[in-house]
Motif scaffolding. Structure first.
Motif, PDB file in Angstrom:
ATOM      1  N   SER A 166     -71.985   1.620 -11.629  1.00  0.00           N
ATOM      2  CA  SER A 166     -72.011   2.826 -10.803  1.00  0.00           C
ATOM      3  C   SER A 166     -72.503   3.978 -11.674  1.00  0.00           C
ATOM      4  O   SER A 166     -71.745   4.547 -12.456  1.00  0.00           O
ATOM      5  CB  SER A 166     -70.596   3.104 -10.276  1.00  0.00           C
ATOM      6  N   LEU A 213     -63.999   3.801  -0.271  1.00  0.00           N
ATOM      7  CA  LEU A 213     -63.707   2.999  -1.458  1.00  0.00           C
ATOM      8  C   LEU A 213     -62.217   2.658  -1.539  1.00  0.00           C
ATOM      9  O   LEU A 213     -61.836   1.608  -2.061  1.00  0.00           O
ATOM     10  CB  LEU A 213     -64.122   3.829  -2.690  1.00  0.00           C
ATOM     11  N   LEU A 221     -70.432   3.071   1.217  1.00  0.00           N
ATOM     12  CA  LEU A 221     -69.070   3.471   0.828  1.00  0.00           C
ATOM     13  C   LEU A 221     -68.960   4.958   0.495  1.00  0.00           C
ATOM     14  O   LEU A 221     -69.756   5.489  -0.280  1.00  0.00           O
ATOM     15  CB  LEU A 221     -68.634   2.658  -0.394  1.00  0.00           C
ATOM     16  N   THR A 257     -67.025   7.676  -1.613  1.00  0.00           N
ATOM     17  CA  THR A 257     -66.265   7.578  -2.868  1.00  0.00           C
ATOM     18  C   THR A 257     -65.326   8.763  -3.073  1.00  0.00           C
ATOM     19  O   THR A 257     -64.471   8.728  -3.940  1.00  0.00           O
ATOM     20  CB  THR A 257     -67.219   7.491  -4.080  1.00  0.00           C
ATOM     21  N   ILE A 303     -61.769  -1.165  -2.241  1.00  0.00           N
ATOM     22  CA  ILE A 303     -61.353  -1.698  -3.555  1.00  0.00           C
ATOM     23  C   ILE A 303     -60.233  -2.734  -3.410  1.00  0.00           C
ATOM     24  O   ILE A 303     -60.373  -3.863  -3.898  1.00  0.00           O
ATOM     25  CB  ILE A 303     -60.952  -0.570  -4.533  1.00  0.00           C
ATOM     26  N   VAL A 308     -65.329   7.051 -10.228  1.00  0.00           N
ATOM     27  CA  VAL A 308     -65.463   5.799  -9.468  1.00  0.00           C
ATOM     28  C   VAL A 308     -64.799   4.649 -10.231  1.00  0.00           C
ATOM     29  O   VAL A 308     -63.975   3.901  -9.684  1.00  0.00           O
ATOM     30  CB  VAL A 308     -66.947   5.492  -9.169  1.00  0.00           C
TER      31      VAL A 308
END
Ligand code: AN0
Ligand code: CP
Length: 352
Positions: free
Chosen positions: A114, A96, A80, A82, A100, A129
């Motif tokens: 994270s 992300l 992913l 971010t 999400i 994050v």
């Protein structure tokens, strides 16, 4: 009662005595709320390794009758991205910002592990994050160690301290009229003896570690009824947001005097007094072994209990004899992770 949409800081839990009473209730019957989570799903997302958090949070969800899905992002999911705005021509296949809302479709709450990247202080300390999960999932979100905090650990630590603090001295107990005979062990001592002295000590480690555990521990101890002291070599000053007005003592021996609890942890440079060194180890660890907690260190204390969140490197952070002694609380501390997680997930369920 505070219902939670996000669990990151100590204030998210509201009154700590109430939270400790709920911990006691769960400890007496951990399945008391087994109906609460029926047909509800917790998604636990791990960007980093874990043993305790993974197991204790799953167990907590099972205690509450929930379903659990665990996602190890680095073991089978798409890598992913971010950060927004990057041209995704590297090894990261998904962003992300899509991942999400997709993850949120399949669950009722999301736990996130994270860790700090330890290269960009601003990015880490903005909880970039975690906050994206809060913003784009539309579901309650809780920290399972994020860039700057580890509140499930700090709550378990507080429960452990409450359960193991020295009983009030007899003279003080006589003078005390507030402590009811039948008061729970988790809440006793409030009106009686002196608050326990709790010392957070830095200890050496060969790798750069995040500040999340000491940050949360400091934040929670400041909110609790304890005499709190932090000790570390110069340069490792914790962020004022977490350490507040806690006493900082650079002389480890002085800090340990009369301590009832020694809480050891390594952390890398928080970049407070040395911004250019954020995330770095400031001295070769071979030269810092006088900070390793050994029997001599423990002899400076008031027969203190030893604590560490684990995983711990033996004979680096703490010697074999200290961690194996009857005064070591590392296993009950880990066991209390199930209790802290059950209280937190219960609160979240009650708010859904
Ligand atoms: C992690 C840390 O120091 O933040 C996790 C502790 C719970 N520890 C390691 O990476 C060894
Ligand atoms: N203390 C703790 O959070 O351990 P894990 O990293 O194994 O989850």
């Amino acid at each position: 009662m505070i219902y939670m949409k996000s669990f990151l800081n100590v204030q998210d839990l509201g009154d700590l005595r109430q939270a400790l009473a709920e911990a006691q209730e769960i400890k007496e019957d951990r399945y008391k709320y087994v109906e609460l989570g029926r047909n509800k799903t917790a998604l636990l997302v791990f960007f980093n390794n874990s043993l305790r958090t993974r197991l204790s949070t799953q167990k907590a969800a099972l205690n509450l009758g929930m379903n659990v899905i665990v996602l190890d992002v680095n073991a089978g999911a798409w890598k992913l991205e971010t950060e927004r705005g990057v041209i995704m021509d590297g090894d990261k296949s998904e962003h992300l910002l899509e991942a999400i809302p997709v993850m949120a479709c399949y669950c009722d709450m999301i736990g996130i592990r994270s860790f700090a990247g330890l290269t960009d202080r601003e990015y880490d300390y903005a909880e970039t994050v975690y906050n994206q999960f809060v913003r784009y999932s539309g579901k309650p979100v809780f920290a399972m160690e994020t860039a700057t905090v580890h509140p499930l650990q700090a709550f378990a630590d507080l429960i452990t301290i409450e359960e193991n603090k020295p009983t009030p001295f007899p003279s003080q107990r006589e003078g005390c009229i507030n402590v009811a005979e039948n008061q729970s062990p988790l809440l006793s001592g409030g009106g009686g003896g002196r608050p326990p002295k709790v010392v957070l000590t830095w200890a050496p480690h060969p790798k750069s570690l995040p500040q999340a555990v000491p940050n949360s521990f400091a934040e929670w101890m400041n909110a609790a009824d304890v005499d709190f002291v932090v000790t570390h070599p110069e340069g490792y000053e914790l962020d004022p947001k977490f350490v507040g007005n806690a006493r900082v003592e650079y002389d480890q021996k002085k800090a340990f005097e009369d301590a009832d609890f020694i809480y050891a942890k390594n952390w890398s440079c928080p970049g407070v007094t040395r911004p250019e060194d954020y995330g770095k180890i400031l001295h070769d660890y071979h030269t810092m072994t006088n900070w390793t907690v050994d029997a001599e260190h423990m002899s400076w204390t008031n027969n203190a209990k030893f604590m560490h969140c684990l995983p711990v490197r033996r004979n680096m952070i703490v010697t074999d004899d200290v961690i194996e002694a009857p005064t070591s609380l590392v296993i009950p501390e880990a066991a209390n992770r199930e209790i802290s997680a059950t209280v937190v997930l219960k609160r979240i369920l009650q708010g859904i």
